[in-house]
Write a protein that holds these residues in place. Structure first.
Motif, PDB file in Angstrom:
ATOM      1  N   THR A 120      -9.337  -1.602   3.753  1.00 21.92           N
ATOM      2  CA  THR A 120      -8.860  -0.723   2.679  1.00 21.92           C
ATOM      3  C   THR A 120      -9.852  -0.703   1.519  1.00 21.92           C
ATOM      4  O   THR A 120     -10.121   0.353   0.935  1.00 21.92           O
ATOM      5  N   LEU A 157      -4.427   2.549  -3.946  1.00 25.12           N
ATOM      6  CA  LEU A 157      -4.911   1.569  -2.972  1.00 25.12           C
ATOM      7  C   LEU A 157      -5.506   0.348  -3.665  1.00 25.12           C
ATOM      8  O   LEU A 157      -5.269  -0.796  -3.250  1.00 25.12           O
ATOM      9  N   TRP A 169      -6.825  -6.038   6.900  1.00 28.02           N
ATOM     10  CA  TRP A 169      -6.202  -4.947   6.142  1.00 28.02           C
ATOM     11  C   TRP A 169      -6.909  -4.760   4.798  1.00 28.02           C
ATOM     12  O   TRP A 169      -7.290  -3.643   4.424  1.00 28.02           O
ATOM     13  N   ILE A 223       0.832  -1.206   0.000  1.00 32.19           N
ATOM     14  CA  ILE A 223       0.000   0.000   0.000  1.00 32.19           C
ATOM     15  C   ILE A 223       0.864   1.252   0.000  1.00 32.19           C
ATOM     16  O   ILE A 223       0.599   2.211  -0.739  1.00 32.19           O
TER      17      ILE A 223
END
Length: 294
Positions: free
Chosen positions: A151, A196, A147, A80
């Motif tokens: 995200t 992202l 995660w 990321i």
């Protein structure tokens, strides 16, 4: 014949499939989230002519993940960070298309070179190195899933908030700017969201084949519809189908996931292209056959 059977069994093997399915439960959940993020972001990638940027971001995402692997840190976080650095640099340096492509052309070999350096220094399992490039399906543990899902949710929420002005700014930036739409700010924000999304996709299909999740589904959808509602919907459906189908087909084989995902995605694109061509011909025939006013 025996050689062909052996190759076929390597590509498609469903022995103990039910037991293996439990190993990819996290990946299947994450795959839906990535399909949503990639499918929606891909619509704007096509509108803004950014496929080259996707590839450029993936190279620095690969470098970030490789650095994290070497340092023993979280690979998702490293990926990321690398993606955001690349996306931010492209957003700042590449306001115009020509400048943007030049910036990407400079960043790509730099990122790839850094990634290769970090992997060469890494003395751990070779599978970890290979997975960063070509993807892997059983490496998504619970912390990584958290995660990835959080995200993805962030990307989807921000996209929903800026969808209308971003669509206007992407379709006609000059008119949008004249009407007070913050075109430059939206472009920069979208580049960060794209960063992202690329970082998320790298975790499944690897750095080399990110385009198959972020570009191909939207390109396929654009071949069959121009509807502002149906286009993003089909793009998401195609992205989710590609990644989920790839995971399920790759599960029992010794082949990385990426060839399965790319093949499914490409097949969808080919079918959509044929359907689009057929509909164009049908429309042309109807127009030609319609009576002309005297």
């Amino acid at each position: 014949m025996m050689l062909a059977d052996g190759i076929w069994h390597q590509i498609f093997a469903f022995d103990n499939y039910g037991d293996l399915l439990a190993l990819v439960r996290n990946s299947l959940v994450v795959g839906v989230a990535l399909g949503l993020a990639g499918g929606l972001a891909g619509v704007f990638v096509m509108m803004r002519d950014l496929p080259f940027a996707v590839h450029g971001i993936s190279e620095l995402s690969f470098a970030g993940a490789s650095a994290a692997l070497l340092a023993g840190a979280d690979i998702v976080a490293g990926s990321i960070i690398g993606s955001l650095v690349a996306a931010g640099a492209i957003g700042v340096l590449g306001a115009r298309a020509r400048d943007r492509n030049s910036a990407i052309g400079i960043l790509m070999p730099f990122g790839l070179g850094l990634g290769v350096l970090f992997l060469a220094l890494y003395k751990g399992r070779a599978a970890n190195k290979f997975g960063l490039l070509t993807g892997q399906i059983v490496a998504v543990d619970t912390p990584e899933m958290t995660w990835l899902l959080s995200t993805s949710a962030f990307v989807l929420i921000v996209l929903a908030l800026i969808w209308r002005p971003l669509t206007f700014a992407s379709a006609d930036p000059d008119v949008a700017e004249a009407r007070g739409v913050p075109v430059r700010t939206l472009s920069f924000v979208f580049m960060l969201l794209l960063g992202l999304t690329v970082a998320l996709s790298v975790q499944i299909v690897g750095a080399l084949l990110v385009l198959t999740l972020v570009v191909t589904p939207a390109a396929a959808a654009a071949r069959v519809t121009a509807s502002p509602v149906l286009l993003p919907l089909l793009s998401v459906v195609f992205a989710v189908a590609s990644i989920e189908g790839g995971i399920l087909l790759a599960l029992g084989s010794s082949i990385p996931i990426s060839p399965y995902v790319t093949t499914i995605s490409f097949a969808i694109y080919v079918v959509c292209r044929l359907v689009g061509r057929f509909r164009t011909r049908q429309w042309g025939n109807r127009t030609a056959a319609a009576p002309h006013p005297a």
